[in-house]
Design an enzyme around this catalytic site. Sequence first.
Site, PDB file in Angstrom:
ATOM      1  N   ASP A   1     -10.053   7.421   8.667  1.00 53.54           N
ATOM      2  CA  ASP A   1     -10.019   7.908   7.284  1.00 53.54           C
ATOM      3  C   ASP A   1     -10.830   9.201   7.183  1.00 53.54           C
ATOM      4  OD1 ASP A   1     -12.828   7.284   6.901  1.00 53.54           O
ATOM      5  OD2 ASP A   1     -12.281   5.199   6.616  1.00 53.54           O
TER       6      ASP A   1
ATOM      7  N   TYR B   1       0.826  -1.198   0.000  1.00 54.10           N
ATOM      8  CA  TYR B   1       0.000   0.000   0.000  1.00 54.10           C
ATOM      9  C   TYR B   1       0.865   1.255   0.000  1.00 54.10           C
ATOM     10  CZ  TYR B   1      -3.813  -3.071   1.603  1.00 54.10           C
ATOM     11  OH  TYR B   1      -4.741  -4.068   1.717  1.00 54.10           O
TER      12      TYR B   1
ATOM     13  N   ARG C   1      -5.109   1.507   8.202  1.00 52.92           N
ATOM     14  CA  ARG C   1      -5.674   2.574   9.026  1.00 52.92           C
ATOM     15  C   ARG C   1      -5.223   2.452  10.479  1.00 52.92           C
ATOM     16  NH1 ARG C   1     -11.799   2.264   8.615  1.00 52.92           N
ATOM     17  NH2 ARG C   1     -11.402   0.130   7.918  1.00 52.92           N
TER      18      ARG C   1
END
Length: 263
Positions: free
Chosen positions: A82, A68, A166
């Site tokens: 987020d 990622y 996250r």
Amino acid sequence: MTDGVLLVDKPAGVTSHDVVARIRRGLPKGTKVGHAGTLDPFATGLLLILIGRATRVQRFLMKQPKRYETIARLGYTSTTGDPEGEIRPGNMPGEELELPTGIITQRPPAYSAVKVGGKRAYALARAGEDVEIPEREVLVARFDLEWREYGRAKFVIECSSGTYVRSLIMGLNDAYCVELRRTRIGDFDVADASEERLIGLDDALAFMPAVELDTEDAAKASHGAAVPGHAKGMVRLRDEQGLIALAEPRGGGTLKPVVGFRA
């Protein structure tokens, strides 16, 4: 070819299910379509879309490691980790960021697709219920800072399946993801994404060792019978015509088909 894997570069603002539904509408009625690993609506990047008999190997593709790229906003918190959550000012992380690698213990975010008591955690959280998600061990092979400026930072993360980026970013205290892009799943790269090219099952599963069978054993394997062979894990059983089945080692030096691809 009606069975295989599509590499799709998912845009922001749509769900993984939306992508599956769109592709299903363009295929013959009754074609099975799925995906191998959800991306959050705000996230972009590589999504493996499974067509036909490729849906049978979903669990194997989902276990592949991921890469990622994420941009974090530092000094703020988000209830969801987020941009879709409630944003509040927090503490600005120090200059020396602690970026954990190796096997770590991680708790998935309350706003995640993990099931708790048979229900999605995000559904419970949005309903105002307290969500207790058990911790899990994951492997973070790479967690690199690419740049940091004006209260933002970019990171590249390579990790095992089941890792929540996250949560990694929220662990910087305080920070949350403003952008998240999945660039790689196993040997598949987002740079190769194309909805015009269907990758055949044999090629899509090339990360598994192949065992070539003669005509007699190929006939047995196609009917689900064990065949002679040794392996340390899951293998592809093949013959001159291509992929027959996926098999796992059993006692007595045999390989037992567990996912078949021939009638």
